[in-house]
Write a protein that holds these residues in place. Structure first.
Motif, short mmCIF file in Angstrom:
data_model
loop_
_atom_site.label_atom_id
_atom_site.label_comp_id
_atom_site.label_asym_id
_atom_site.label_seq_id
_atom_site.Cartn_x
_atom_site.Cartn_y
_atom_site.Cartn_z
N THR A 194 0.87 -1.19 0.00
CA THR A 194 0.00 0.00 0.00
C THR A 194 0.90 1.23 0.00
OG1 THR A 194 -0.13 -0.18 2.42
CG2 THR A 194 -1.99 -1.04 1.15
N ILE A 195 0.58 2.21 -0.84
CA ILE A 195 1.45 3.38 -0.99
C ILE A 195 0.61 4.61 -1.28
CG2 ILE A 195 1.85 2.83 -3.43
CD1 ILE A 195 4.53 4.33 -1.16
N TRP A 196 0.85 5.68 -0.54
CA TRP A 196 0.14 6.94 -0.77
C TRP A 196 0.63 7.64 -2.04
CZ3 TRP A 196 -4.05 8.40 1.87
CH2 TRP A 196 -4.25 7.89 3.16
N SER A 197 -0.27 8.33 -2.70
CA SER A 197 0.14 9.21 -3.79
C SER A 197 0.89 10.40 -3.22
CB SER A 197 -1.08 9.71 -4.56
OG SER A 197 -0.72 10.78 -5.43
N PRO A 198 2.05 10.75 -3.79
CA PRO A 198 2.76 11.96 -3.35
C PRO A 198 2.16 13.23 -3.94
CG PRO A 198 4.01 10.88 -5.08
CD PRO A 198 2.82 10.00 -4.80
N HIS A 199 1.13 13.07 -4.77
CA HIS A 199 0.56 14.21 -5.48
C HIS A 199 -0.87 14.53 -5.06
CE1 HIS A 199 3.91 13.59 -8.31
NE2 HIS A 199 3.56 12.33 -8.33
N ILE A 200 -1.68 13.51 -4.83
CA ILE A 200 -3.12 13.69 -4.65
C ILE A 200 -3.49 13.39 -3.20
CG2 ILE A 200 -5.40 13.02 -5.48
CD1 ILE A 200 -3.95 11.86 -7.98
N PRO A 201 -3.92 14.38 -2.44
CA PRO A 201 -4.31 14.12 -1.04
C PRO A 201 -5.42 13.08 -0.95
CG PRO A 201 -4.10 16.48 -1.44
CD PRO A 201 -4.02 15.81 -2.78
N GLY A 202 -5.28 12.17 0.01
CA GLY A 202 -6.33 11.19 0.25
C GLY A 202 -6.40 10.07 -0.76
N CYS A 203 -5.37 9.91 -1.58
CA CYS A 203 -5.37 8.88 -2.62
C CYS A 203 -4.20 7.92 -2.39
CB CYS A 203 -5.26 9.54 -3.99
SG CYS A 203 -5.24 8.39 -5.39
N PHE A 204 -4.46 6.62 -2.48
CA PHE A 204 -3.39 5.64 -2.33
C PHE A 204 -3.61 4.47 -3.27
CE2 PHE A 204 -6.58 4.32 0.79
CZ PHE A 204 -6.65 2.94 0.62
N ALA A 205 -2.54 3.69 -3.47
CA ALA A 205 -2.58 2.52 -4.34
C ALA A 205 -2.30 1.27 -3.52
CB ALA A 205 -1.56 2.66 -5.47
N SER A 206 -2.77 0.14 -4.02
CA SER A 206 -2.49 -1.14 -3.37
C SER A 206 -2.22 -2.20 -4.43
CB SER A 206 -3.68 -1.57 -2.50
OG SER A 206 -4.86 -1.74 -3.28
N ALA A 207 -1.41 -3.19 -4.04
CA ALA A 207 -1.07 -4.30 -4.93
C ALA A 207 -1.32 -5.60 -4.18
CB ALA A 207 0.39 -4.22 -5.37
N SER A 208 -1.81 -6.61 -4.91
CA SER A 208 -2.33 -7.81 -4.24
C SER A 208 -1.98 -9.08 -4.99
CB SER A 208 -3.85 -7.67 -4.11
OG SER A 208 -4.47 -8.88 -3.73
N GLY A 209 -2.15 -10.18 -4.26
CA GLY A 209 -2.03 -11.49 -4.86
C GLY A 209 -3.15 -11.80 -5.82
N ASP A 210 -4.19 -10.96 -5.87
CA ASP A 210 -5.27 -11.17 -6.84
C ASP A 210 -4.91 -10.63 -8.22
OD1 ASP A 210 -5.61 -8.42 -6.71
OD2 ASP A 210 -7.53 -8.50 -5.67
N GLN A 211 -3.64 -10.21 -8.38
CA GLN A 211 -3.07 -9.80 -9.67
C GLN A 211 -3.51 -8.41 -10.11
OE1 GLN A 211 -3.84 -12.94 -12.53
NE2 GLN A 211 -3.08 -14.53 -11.16
N THR A 212 -4.08 -7.63 -9.18
CA THR A 212 -4.54 -6.29 -9.54
C THR A 212 -3.80 -5.21 -8.77
OG1 THR A 212 -6.30 -6.14 -7.85
CG2 THR A 212 -6.87 -7.17 -9.96
N LEU A 213 -3.70 -4.06 -9.43
CA LEU A 213 -3.32 -2.79 -8.82
C LEU A 213 -4.60 -1.98 -8.67
CD1 LEU A 213 -1.16 -0.49 -8.14
CD2 LEU A 213 -1.33 0.10 -10.58
N ARG A 214 -4.82 -1.43 -7.47
CA ARG A 214 -6.05 -0.67 -7.25
C ARG A 214 -5.73 0.71 -6.69
NH1 ARG A 214 -10.95 -4.73 -6.32
NH2 ARG A 214 -10.00 -6.60 -7.22
N ILE A 215 -6.52 1.69 -7.13
CA ILE A 215 -6.39 3.08 -6.68
C ILE A 215 -7.62 3.41 -5.84
CG2 ILE A 215 -5.94 5.45 -7.37
CD1 ILE A 215 -3.82 3.38 -8.30
N TRP A 216 -7.39 4.00 -4.66
CA TRP A 216 -8.46 4.25 -3.69
C TRP A 216 -8.51 5.73 -3.32
CZ3 TRP A 216 -10.94 -0.35 -2.04
CH2 TRP A 216 -10.26 -1.55 -2.34
N ASP A 217 -9.70 6.15 -2.86
CA ASP A 217 -9.90 7.52 -2.41
C ASP A 217 -10.53 7.47 -1.02
OD1 ASP A 217 -10.63 10.15 -1.95
OD2 ASP A 217 -11.42 10.48 -3.95
N VAL A 218 -9.85 8.08 -0.03
CA VAL A 218 -10.35 8.00 1.35
C VAL A 218 -11.67 8.76 1.52
CG1 VAL A 218 -8.04 7.74 2.28
CG2 VAL A 218 -9.03 10.02 2.12
N LYS A 219 -11.97 9.68 0.62
CA LYS A 219 -13.20 10.46 0.74
C LYS A 219 -14.42 9.61 0.43
CE LYS A 219 -10.86 14.74 -0.65
NZ LYS A 219 -9.57 14.09 -0.95
N THR A 220 -14.24 8.61 -0.43
CA THR A 220 -15.37 7.77 -0.81
C THR A 220 -15.28 6.37 -0.20
OG1 THR A 220 -14.24 6.98 -2.81
CG2 THR A 220 -15.54 8.99 -2.99
#
Length: 382
Positions: A209-235
């Motif tokens: 899991t890694i925060w975006s250095p550019h976009i407040p409240g946005c982070f990425a995650s990587a998983s054994g399910d073979q996906t990269l996902r982008i998340w927003d803490v506001k939603t």
């Protein structure tokens, strides 16, 4: 393959502690935190394992390495990983190491023990003494390097191993994100004793899991399910799902110069770059590792340069903008190389040379060693 070139390699061996993560302090030049685990972070004792007992493929481990190259740690990992309950019953403790550099090399400034393996570490963005680690017992720990005592706070909500933790780089936020083998991501404010919210959607172990250095409240995650996902803490929901590999993804990182660019590293031995404006195809693919890629980091000083470390014992440096992207391969470990970081501090002048400026790199591995060095390929002109 070569040993690290450039400036002198500063190395420290910590017997009985196998490295999982390394991170430079964003405040103090030369200070490094390293998260380690006893017994490779997998069991309280590493048994004598026969070659024929190792499975053809283990989660998080590429099958491509020839049997003759499989390390003792890999064999134990392969066999014990099939029964995670045995691992949890037998796994030893972990230690957070705080290291400083001096003219003679690395010295231990302070160490903190925990009752389970420590898998990741992140520095506070608003206090030079504060860190957070995560461990195999499903907890996060808040530490103060100015005190020799135990953790200031323990956060225990995940139900399985926590493999990733990251502190937001947005200074108006005091947020930490954690990713676990329980397939959830949790958001924390270290001043609050419980998580703020839980993110669900991954269908397998979350490795990164890694925060975006550019976009407040946005982070990425990587998983054994073979996906990269982008998340927003506001939603509290997923913004983007990228089917990035046809294999487990063990690491991801955000480009420091482009808010739309991320890189993933996977068990298929490849690194892939993703432009969030169009995720149908990777914008680059980097091949060369012969074993699963454990961690990947973009350079803080070069827009197209990144580093990766792998279970093939190597650290590799790349420039994806070049026709021949592999810049340098460093092989100075004898076990899985798991931790990697590039210093955020301004590059230092090379003594007695007019070469330019070196950028410091730190790595750690299951061979009980932590190394800091200045790869020649990252030299900046004077």
């Amino acid at each position: 393959m070569s040993a690290a070139r450039g400036g002198a390699v500063r190395s420290l061996r910590v017997p009985g502690r196998h490295g999982y993560a390394a991170e430079f302090s964003p405040y103090l030049p030369g200070r490094l935190a390293c998260a380690t685990a006893q017994h490779y972070g997998i069991a309280g004792c590493v048994p004598a394992v026969r070659l024929e007992d190792a499975p053809e493929q283990t989660p998080g481990v590429s099958p491509r390495v020839p049997t003759r190259n499989r390390s003792r740690a890999f064999l134990a990992f392969s066999c014990l990983r099939r029964n995670t309950n045995i691992c949890r019953q037998l796994r030893g403790c972990g230690t957070l190491l705080i290291l400083d550099q001096n003219e003679s090399g690395l010295r231990l400034f302070r160490s903190f023990d925990w009752n389970d393996g420590l898998f990741d570490v992140t520095w506070s963005e608003n206090n030079e003494h504060i860190l957070v680690t995560c461990s195999g017992d499903g907890s996060l720990q808040l530490w103060d390097t100015a005190r020799a005592a135990g953790p200031l706070q323990v956060y225990k909500e995940h139900t399985q191993e926590v493999y990733s933790v990251d502190w937001s780089q947005t200074r108006c936020e005091q947020l930490v994100v954690s990713g676990s083998w329980d397939q959830t991501i949790k958001l924390w404010d270290p001043t609050v004793g419980k998580s703020l919210c839980t993110f669900r959607g991954h269908e397998s172990v979350i490795y990164s899991t890694i925060w975006s250095p550019h976009i407040p409240g946005c982070f990425a995650s990587a998983s054994g399910d073979q996906t990269l996902r982008i998340w927003d803490v506001k939603t509290t929901g997923v913004r983007t799902v990228v089917p990035a590999h046809q294999a487990e993804i063990l690491s991801c990182d955000w480009c420091k110069y482009n808010e739309n660019l991320l890189v993933t590293g996977a068990v298929d031995c490849s690194l892939r770059g993703w432009d969030l404006r169009n995720v149908r195809q990777p914008v680059f693919e980097l091949l060369g590792h012969t074993y699963a890629i454990r961690r990947v980091k973009f350079s803080p000083f070069h827009a197209s340069v990144l580093a990766s470390c792998s279970y093939d014992f190597t650290v590799r440096f790349w420039n994806f903008s070049k026709p021949d992207p592999l810049l340098e391969t460093v092989e100075h470990h004898t076990e899985f190389t798991c931790g990697l970081d590039l210093s955020l501090q301004s590059p230092t002048q090379v003594p007695n040379f007019l070469i330019g400026f070196f950028i410091q790199v730190a790595d750690c591995a299951w061979d009980e060693t932590i190394k800091i060095y200045d790869p020649i390929c990252l030299t900046m002109p004077a």
